[in-house]
Write an enzyme that holds these catalytic residues in place. Structure first.
Site, PDB file in Angstrom:
ATOM      1  N   GLY A 112       0.994  -1.474  -0.044  1.00 29.73           N
ATOM      2  CA  GLY A 112       0.423   0.125   0.053  1.00 29.73           C
ATOM      3  C   GLY A 112       1.065   1.828   0.214  1.00 29.73           C
ATOM      4  O   GLY A 112       1.887   1.215   0.136  1.00 29.73           O
ATOM      5  N   ILE A 148      -6.968  -3.797  -0.491  1.00 26.64           N
ATOM      6  CA  ILE A 148      -8.161  -3.966  -1.172  1.00 26.64           C
ATOM      7  C   ILE A 148      -9.364  -2.538  -1.267  1.00 26.64           C
ATOM      8  O   ILE A 148      -9.958  -2.632  -1.241  1.00 26.64           O
ATOM      9  CB  ILE A 148      -9.019  -5.004  -0.447  1.00 26.64           C
ATOM     10  CG1 ILE A 148      -8.783  -4.439   1.323  1.00 26.64           C
ATOM     11  CG2 ILE A 148      -8.609  -6.523  -0.077  1.00 26.64           C
ATOM     12  CD1 ILE A 148     -10.065  -5.224   2.193  1.00 26.64           C
ATOM     13  N   ASP A 149      -8.394  -1.822  -0.691  1.00 26.30           N
ATOM     14  CA  ASP A 149      -8.970  -0.265  -0.461  1.00 26.30           C
ATOM     15  C   ASP A 149      -9.371   0.305  -1.309  1.00 26.30           C
ATOM     16  O   ASP A 149     -10.988   1.151  -1.660  1.00 26.30           O
ATOM     17  CB  ASP A 149      -8.310   0.546   0.748  1.00 26.30           C
ATOM     18  CG  ASP A 149      -8.459   0.086   2.316  1.00 26.30           C
ATOM     19  OD1 ASP A 149      -9.151  -1.386   2.120  1.00 26.30           O
ATOM     20  OD2 ASP A 149      -7.647   0.326   3.338  1.00 26.30           O
ATOM     21  N   SER A 162       4.170   1.192   2.020  1.00 25.36           N
ATOM     22  CA  SER A 162       4.898   0.486   2.231  1.00 25.36           C
ATOM     23  C   SER A 162       5.789   1.217   0.694  1.00 25.36           C
ATOM     24  O   SER A 162       6.933   0.908   0.700  1.00 25.36           O
ATOM     25  CB  SER A 162       4.676  -1.093   1.424  1.00 25.36           C
ATOM     26  OG  SER A 162       3.999  -1.452   1.846  1.00 25.36           O
ATOM     27  N   GLN A 185     -20.963 -21.003 -18.887  1.00 24.16           N
ATOM     28  CA  GLN A 185     -20.082 -19.680 -18.117  1.00 24.16           C
ATOM     29  C   GLN A 185     -21.254 -18.667 -18.528  1.00 24.16           C
ATOM     30  O   GLN A 185     -20.672 -17.763 -18.309  1.00 24.16           O
ATOM     31  CB  GLN A 185     -19.799 -19.900 -19.650  1.00 24.16           C
ATOM     32  CG  GLN A 185     -18.898 -21.213 -19.881  1.00 24.16           C
ATOM     33  CD  GLN A 185     -17.875 -21.720 -20.867  1.00 24.16           C
ATOM     34  OE1 GLN A 185     -17.222 -20.754 -21.356  1.00 24.16           O
ATOM     35  NE2 GLN A 185     -17.946 -22.557 -21.654  1.00 24.16           N
ATOM     36  N   MET A 191     -14.804  -2.850   4.263  1.00 20.94           N
ATOM     37  CA  MET A 191     -13.544  -1.708   5.211  1.00 20.94           C
ATOM     38  C   MET A 191     -13.161  -1.025   4.323  1.00 20.94           C
ATOM     39  O   MET A 191     -13.649  -0.676   3.873  1.00 20.94           O
ATOM     40  CB  MET A 191     -12.214  -3.229   5.071  1.00 20.94           C
ATOM     41  CG  MET A 191     -11.968  -4.070   6.312  1.00 20.94           C
ATOM     42  SD  MET A 191     -10.533  -5.114   5.952  1.00 20.94           S
ATOM     43  CE  MET A 191     -10.761  -5.877   6.788  1.00 20.94           C
ATOM     44  N   ARG A 204     -10.323   1.774   5.946  1.00 20.93           N
ATOM     45  CA  ARG A 204      -9.827   2.432   6.846  1.00 20.93           C
ATOM     46  C   ARG A 204     -10.329   4.381   6.613  1.00 20.93           C
ATOM     47  O   ARG A 204     -10.691   4.512   7.638  1.00 20.93           O
ATOM     48  CB  ARG A 204      -8.211   2.683   7.006  1.00 20.93           C
ATOM     49  CG  ARG A 204      -8.590   1.398   8.680  1.00 20.93           C
ATOM     50  CD  ARG A 204      -7.234   1.171   8.843  1.00 20.93           C
ATOM     51  NE  ARG A 204      -6.306   0.585   8.034  1.00 20.93           N
ATOM     52  CZ  ARG A 204      -4.857   0.649   8.198  1.00 20.93           C
ATOM     53  NH1 ARG A 204      -4.361   0.604   8.938  1.00 20.93           N
ATOM     54  NH2 ARG A 204      -3.886  -0.292   7.038  1.00 20.93           N
TER      55      ARG A 204
END
Ligand SMILES: Nc1ncnc2c1ncn2[C@@H]1O[C@H](COP(=O)(O)OP(=O)(O)OP(=O)(O)O)[C@@H](O)[C@H]1O
Ligand SMILES: O=P(O)(O)OC[C@H]1O[C@](O)(CO)[C@@H](O)[C@@H]1O
Ligand SMILES: [Mg+2]
Length: 743
Positions: A120, A167-168, A123, A672, A210, A212
């Protein structure tokens, strides 16, 4: 931010002297493995020495076994797995210079000067700092005699490239981060499941998702699940939110709705910056509405499970691109992140993105809400507008006269032609609501051309389309019949219902049908209305667009089935699966499912192949098996070749693989087409239909006379709405038809 950096061609094996390491850091996300795999394999292809760094920055600081050389097989069979096989961590040591000094030494001892960091914003910021400090760290290492001056000279530049895994979707500069699409899958699976029990008991569910500091998951989850109310940090509600919430929910109940869904982002707050929790919302609903309300906190479920097809493909493309960017970097190049811009993987300066991401946080801290939404990007802003519009209980008063008639008020119709595809219902819902919102009247034509001729047409109201977004198939009904030979009957019905604009949602037949109708404008004045097609087919074979509605769902279905098929061979010694996909003459599904499933080969119509190619692939498979790979996956599009059929390929692999591996064949068929529409298809349908309403209204307005007669004759009034070069585009049907082979 359009700072794309030019790329050059790099030959196989050309980067033999380079050392590259990849690591994952911060919260994990689904798709990280696919990214690691792609980085590693591209680096091996180019000849580099590749390393894993385990447990993020902690592994870099600790060194030893945490830094291991990787090979082709060490990333085998990981593409479908959630999380990160090389581990991730948050590391305090790396925040200190002493930690970074140790990390630098560990890299130098292994000749690593190229880093792919997957994580993220934190990092990536850490990586940038590390790069800036690199030469002073080396000076210090020389001074304390940990490294030699020769080493210092040889490894004097550190190159880094970032991939955003979170994921945010909270990182500016990329449309999507790796993991977000999968998290949305988890969210809609949960809300769809909750909705059925909520319906039975007439309950209100408050779902905490989620994010934050970012409301993306709540917003797009809300759009994809028809949530009645959402709370997101970028646009906090006004102080009277309890009144607004309760009046919205109460009105929906009195209109016959049996359940309510409220989504609260983890970071939701009010305009003073105080958190709004799921508990707060429940309390308000309990006290004022006396609903039977329940809270579900989705938590880490959202970060779990197998990655979606989208995340696998995104991560594969980004991972490969990251390695290429590192190999092309010079001592003067700025560190980049690999971003998704529309449908393309592009390189953008890392710090520009980090700064913009931090600017959103600043805007929120300073209560500049409109700025925060804007800084999140155009797509976020558009999602928010669409969400607000679709969840309004009543259209705005200013669009209607005293008698309740729409002031502009056109008469529009929507129908399907062709096979059903997931996302069609979401598109119809959005079309109906957007049109009603404007003051238009909307007719739903059931069962395509046949239904229209039979007069199977009805006006659709706001609540007629409630609950449609999450449903597969086509509620309006669809048939493949084309209009040719039936123009007179069709014109008569359009006249009877006074239709002034027409939307056709479907696959190749829809496009073909719209072209046939537009072609008859000189003979039938009723056809001189604006006509637009939303391409919707899992085959993705409609001209004028890079994506069709439904193909993301189809792709996910195939990808999941391939995972299961491969899993069935666990414990079986060396097996190859030959799988046939749908797609007509279009190799999209086979190719993309091949990428998402980590297939060994994909045979498609567009890329001619001979018996020599097939033989070579069999030998290649045999050699991979000899090197320790135990499962093979071969995809073949249903119309890849008239004679090299799926059965033929299966028999060829079976014969040639005797003694080396066994072979099995699967023809996937109609599964499918079905299933529950993915978040992508739900949202794409919703957005495309909203655009079609605007487009139809604009065309009608420009071509209507004082008596309300619409006379559209020019080619640009019969179009197909597609996604082309990163943008939505209305292309005239005649232009597309001129280049189409209808055989
Ligand atoms: N300013 C910084 N300087 C040095 N290292 C940093 C810095 N910011 C973050 N890091 C390193 O990166 C690690 C991960 O950062 P963080 O916890 O912010 O997660 P992230 O990468 O933003 O991911 P996510 O927020 O999606 O979980 C930290 O534990 C730390 O080791
Ligand atoms: O796994 P942890 O450390 O509890 O972190 C949870 C957080 O990580 C994220 O998944 C990603 O940043 C957030 O949405 C969530 O708040
Ligand atoms: Mg972060």
């Amino acid at each position: 931010m359009n700072s794309e950096i030019n790329q050059r061609f790099l030959a196989r094996g050309s980067q033999k002297d380079k050392g590259l390491a990849v690591f994952t850091s911060g919260g994990d996300s689904q798709g990280m493995n696919a990214a690691v795999r792609a980085c590693v394999r591209m680096a091996i292809y180019l000849g580099c020495k590749v390393y894993f760094i385990r447990e993020g920055y902690q592994g870099m600081v600790d060194g030893g076994d945490c830094i291991q050389e990787a090979n082709w097989a060490s990333v085998s069979s990981i593409i479908h797995r959630g999380g990160t096989i090389i581990g991730s961590a948050r590391c305090q040591d790396f925040r200190e210079r002493q930690g970074r000094l140790k990390a630098a030494n560990n890299l130098i001892q292994r000749g690593i000067t190229n880093l792919v960091v997957i994580g993220g914003d934190g990092s990536l910021t850490g990586a940038n700092l590390f790069r800036q400090e690199w030469s002073s760290l080396l000076d210090e290492l020389v001074k304390n005699k940990t490294i030699t001056t020769e080493q210092q000279e040889k490894f004097n530049v550190l190159h880094i490239v970032g991939l955003v895994g979170s994921i945010d979707n909270d990182f500016c500069g990329t449309d999507m981060t790796i993991g977000t699409d999968t998290a949305l899958h988890r969210i809609i699976e949960a809300i769809d499941a909750i909705s059925s029990t909520a319906y039975s008991h007439q309950r209100t569910f408050i779902m905490e998702v989620m994010g934050r500091h970012c409301g993306y998951l709540a917003l797009v989850g809300g759009l994809a699940c028809e949530a009645d109310f959402i709370f997101i940090p970028e646009m906090p509600p006004k102080v009277d939110w309890p009144d607004r919430l309760c009046s919205q929910l109460a009105q929906e109940r009195s209109a016959g709705q049996r359940l309510n869904i409220v989504i609260v982002a983890e970071g939701a707050m009010d305009r003073e910056g105080h958190p709004i929790t799921a508990e707060d919302v429940k309390k308000v609903i309990d006290e004022r509405l006396k609903h039977d309300a329940r809270i579900t906190v989705l938590g880490h479920v959202q970060r779990g499970g197998n990655p979606s097809a989208f995340d696998r493909i995104l991560a594969c493309r980004m991972g490969a691109e990251a390695t290429l960017a590192l190999m092309e970097a010079t001592k003067d190049s700025v560190p980049v992140v690999i971003s998704l811009d529309g449908n393309q993987a592009v390189r953008v300066p890392l710090m520009e993105c980090v700064e913009r991401t931090q600017a959103v946080a600043k805007a929120m801290a300073e209560k500049r809400w409109a700025d925060a939404v804007k800084l999140r990007g155009r797509s976020f802003e558009r999602n928010l507008e669409t969400y607000k519009m679709l969840t309004r209980l009543k259209p705005p008063k200013e669009n209607f006269d005293a008698d309740g008639k729409g002031i502009e008020g056109y008469r529009l119709a929507v129908m399907h032609i062709g096979a059903p595809a997931c996302g069609m219902n979401a598109a119809v819902r959005s079309f109906v609501r957007n049109a009603i919102y404007r003051g238009d009247v909307v007719y739903g034509i059931n069962d395509g051309v046949e239904g229209l001729i039979a007069g199977n047409v009805r006006e659709l109201g706001w609540s007629d389309v409630s609950g449609w977004v999450g449903q597969g198939g086509a509620y309006l009904g669809t048939k493949r019949t084309l209009p040719e030979g039936k123009f007179k009957e069709i014109a008569a019905r359009l006249k009877e219902f006074k239709i002034q604009g027409l939307l056709i949602i479907g696959g190749f037949e829809s496009y073909h049908a719209a072209g046939q109708i537009a072609d008859q404008r000189d003979n039938y004045p009723q056809f001189c209305i604006p006509i637009v097609v939303i391409p919707s087919t899992i085959s993705n074979n409609v001209p004028g667009t890079e994506f069709s509605l439904g193909c993301d769902t189809g792709l996910n279905e195939i990808t999941e089935i391939c995972d299961r098929i491969r899993q069935s061979a666990q414990g079986t010694k060396r097996r190859v699966f030959v799988i046939e996909t749908m797609g007509g003459y279009c190799g999209y599904l086979a190719t993309l499912a091949g990428l998402a499933g980590g297939a060994d080969a994909a045979y498609i119509y567009e890329e001619k192949f001979s018996i020599k190619d097939l033989q070579q692939d069999v030998y290649h498979m045999a050699s991979k098996m000899a090197e320790g790979v135990s499962r093979g996956l071969i995809l073949r599009n249903e119309k890849a070749s008239e004679n090299y059929t799926t059965d033929f390929i299966y028999r060829l692999y079976s014969e040639e693989g005797k003694g080396l591996f066994t072979c099995r064949m699967n023809i996937l068929g109609h599964m499918q087409q079905g299933g529950s529409p993915t978040p992508f298809d739900r949202n794409m349908g919703t957005k495309m239909a909203a655009k079609c309403v605007d487009w139809l209204a604009t065309q009608i307005k420009a071509n209507i006379d004082a008596n309300g007669v619409v006379n559209c004759k020019s080619p640009d009034t019969a179009t197909l709405l597609g996604i082309v070069s990163r943008q939505y585009r209305f292309s005239p049907l005649v232009d597309l038809i001129a280049e189409t082979n209808f055989e």
